[in-house]
Design an enzyme around this catalytic site. Sequence first.
Site, PDB file in Angstrom:
ATOM      1  N   ASP A 206       0.826  -1.198   0.000  1.00  0.00           N
ATOM      2  CA  ASP A 206       0.000   0.000   0.000  1.00  0.00           C
ATOM      3  C   ASP A 206       0.873   1.266   0.000  1.00  0.00           C
ATOM      4  O   ASP A 206       1.833   1.358   0.777  1.00  0.00           O
ATOM      5  CB  ASP A 206      -0.862  -0.035   1.271  1.00  0.00           C
ATOM      6  CG  ASP A 206      -1.977   0.978   1.255  1.00  0.00           C
ATOM      7  OD1 ASP A 206      -2.830   0.900   0.357  1.00  0.00           O
ATOM      8  OD2 ASP A 206      -2.007   1.840   2.157  1.00  0.00           O
ATOM      9  N   GLU A 261       2.005  -0.371  -4.743  1.00  0.00           N
ATOM     10  CA  GLU A 261       1.035   0.644  -5.172  1.00  0.00           C
ATOM     11  C   GLU A 261       1.757   1.996  -5.143  1.00  0.00           C
ATOM     12  O   GLU A 261       1.929   2.592  -4.084  1.00  0.00           O
ATOM     13  CB  GLU A 261      -0.188   0.686  -4.250  1.00  0.00           C
ATOM     14  CG  GLU A 261      -1.250   1.628  -4.792  1.00  0.00           C
ATOM     15  CD  GLU A 261      -2.160   2.243  -3.735  1.00  0.00           C
ATOM     16  OE1 GLU A 261      -3.280   2.616  -4.074  1.00  0.00           O
ATOM     17  OE2 GLU A 261      -1.747   2.371  -2.568  1.00  0.00           O
TER      18      GLU A 261
HETATM   19  O1  TEU Z   1      -4.706   3.996  -1.624  1.00  0.00           O
HETATM   20  C1  TEU Z   1      -3.833   5.070  -1.810  1.00  0.00           C
HETATM   21  C2  TEU Z   1      -4.414   6.224  -2.465  1.00  0.00           C
HETATM   22  O2  TEU Z   1      -3.657   7.141  -2.745  1.00  0.00           O
HETATM   23  C3  TEU Z   1      -5.884   6.240  -2.734  1.00  0.00           C
HETATM   24  O3  TEU Z   1      -6.523   6.078  -1.513  1.00  0.00           O
HETATM   25  C4  TEU Z   1      -6.390   7.478  -3.356  1.00  0.00           C
HETATM   26  O4  TEU Z   1      -5.990   8.587  -2.593  1.00  0.00           O
HETATM   27  C5  TEU Z   1      -7.884   7.452  -3.387  1.00  0.00           C
HETATM   28  O5  TEU Z   1      -8.305   6.234  -3.893  1.00  0.00           O
HETATM   29  C6  TEU Z   1      -8.422   8.519  -4.275  1.00  0.00           C
HETATM   30  O6  TEU Z   1      -9.778   8.245  -4.460  1.00  0.00           O
HETATM   31  C7  TEU Z   1      -4.382   3.023  -0.703  1.00  0.00           C
HETATM   32  C8  TEU Z   1      -5.513   2.033  -0.600  1.00  0.00           C
HETATM   33  O7  TEU Z   1      -5.699   1.412  -1.838  1.00  0.00           O
HETATM   34  C9  TEU Z   1      -6.743   2.749  -0.113  1.00  0.00           C
HETATM   35  O8  TEU Z   1      -7.859   1.902  -0.046  1.00  0.00           O
HETATM   36  C10 TEU Z   1      -6.432   3.286   1.270  1.00  0.00           C
HETATM   37  O9  TEU Z   1      -7.528   4.063   1.714  1.00  0.00           O
HETATM   38  C11 TEU Z   1      -5.176   4.136   1.266  1.00  0.00           C
HETATM   39  O10 TEU Z   1      -4.100   3.542   0.571  1.00  0.00           O
HETATM   40  C12 TEU Z   1      -4.699   4.348   2.688  1.00  0.00           C
HETATM   41  O11 TEU Z   1      -4.209   3.142   3.201  1.00  0.00           O
END
Ligand code: TEU
Length: 547
Positions: A206, A261
């Site tokens: 993540d 990610e």
């Molecule tokens: O996502 C990272 C992220 O940057 C996204 O949350 C983005 O900001 C958002 O989708 C915009 O709509 C990861 C995970 O995939 C997400 O589910 C988490 O909320 C986030 O990290 C925090 O851990």
Amino acid sequence: MSAPWWQSAVFYQIYPRSFATGGAGTGAGGSPTGDLAGIEAHLDHLSWLGVDALWISPFYPSPQADFGYDVADFCDVDPTYGDLAAFDRLLGSCHERGLRLLVDLVPNHTSDQHPWFRAARSSRDDPKRDWYIWRDGTPDTPPNNWVAAFHPVPAWTWDDATGQWYLHQFLREQPDLNWANPEVVEAMHGVMRFWLDRGADGFRIDVVHGIGKDPELPDDPPEVAGIPHSALNDVPQTHELIRGMRTLVDAYPGDRLLLGEVYLLSTEQVATYYGDGDELHLSFNFPPLYTRWRAKRWRQQIADTHRLIGERPGAWPTWVLSNHDNARHRSRYGSEERARAATFLLLGLQGSPVLYAGEELGLDDAVIPPDRVVDPGGRDGCRAPIPWTAAPDHGWGVTDAWLPWPPDPEYRNVETLADDGASILHLYRRLLAARAASPALQLGGFVLLDAPDDVVAWRRTAPPAAAGDTVGADALRSGDADEAAGDGSGGDADDPSDRIVVVNMGSAPASVAVRGTVLVSSDGTGEGAPFTGTLAPDQAVLIVPTR
Ligand code: TEU
């Protein structure tokens, strides 16, 4: 040397709360939330479909402020989803079927309820204080202009009890860990070993680009102020930390994987996280996900990805169109025809595809009434529970799951679509099978072909095309058939080492000069027959070219 498994694998993302229930939440008779036993009970579906590896979103103990991405214990399973024994059973069942499993590692932050943060917050002198990022100041002025994700609020919260600010790139319930502290690095390496020792095949990581911080914590530039800092953080410190993770996993047998990610919206920046083949094995690349259904734009994204990642030594692209953070591509593109054609991008381009559970059913996002909204980031629609049957409980044992059902669950459920050979579910299955049977599609070289304006077309050949072997330039414009496909003699209809994919993103029929046999067609028409040279609007075909 043969290619590592993850290079030819098709990944499948499971959001455990929404996938299937085995009854861990409320016991016998069903549950409104999915669990690990529910995943295990449906592995046959995934083997039948033909995917190779699962990534399961977080199932750790969590207050669920961010539905599991706020982790209170990195080395356990939330009772909602089962326990460690259920994880071990699931992993064993996956491996028996030849499926690999990635755990979702969340290294950037913890829950504010994690014992580490509770300790850190208890006093400025606590030994864990420096495991998080604290700054002096006054309660009215945050230390810098960084903005948190989800809401345009400062990425800082003032802690009254100890009189300092703490950093959180996401919710205030998700304080950022301080990876500049070697104790944090060691603790998180311990977490990685915990899951690798149990047999996990690697990690989806993540917001991995977020873990290093510029020690000065400088303001974000004024022209991007207002964009969440999590989409901007891109500093050298992170690369060093990722190399440390890579060294750790590479010491394990079995090609364990780091799939990061990197939520930076430039492919150029994303590419750097592969390092010199010593950082991430794979990285998500989101600019294509945010690209509209326009051939010109897709050609650009594909060319950029190929140039910046496909041709980078030690790197390999990935393709993703849906996940738990964004509206499903079926909803973004607006029709099942486009969702079907998009499958040819995912499974036909060069790189490792990551599918999101439910896209094989052509699911639209659920409509979430205001009183059912639960996600602070507005992402409930794409997280709706998967309908398994046409019955009112759709295989969950309860009629009311934690989120509303997606539209049309009486038709769009696994049971009904599996009975319908013309369904999108069967299209996914046919295309996955065609990919598995073709070294060209799995690992082959890639050439973007010139094509009419509304069409994206490319050729995949195995072994990778030699430099200068540019089949294609100008070759697909209608009328150039001989250049594109030779004289039609000597072709081998079953040759798995040569494939052409053509996607018509236009709203009118398109003609392309390709000769060959249609292997898979997005609307199911013409499969097994010679390609007619014409594509319907929003139609895609996979072709064995005649050479
Ligand atoms: O996502 C990272 C992220 O940057 C996204 O949350 C983005 O900001 C958002 O989708 C915009 O709509 C990861 C995970 O995939 C997400 O589910 C988490 O909320 C986030 O990290 C925090 O851990």
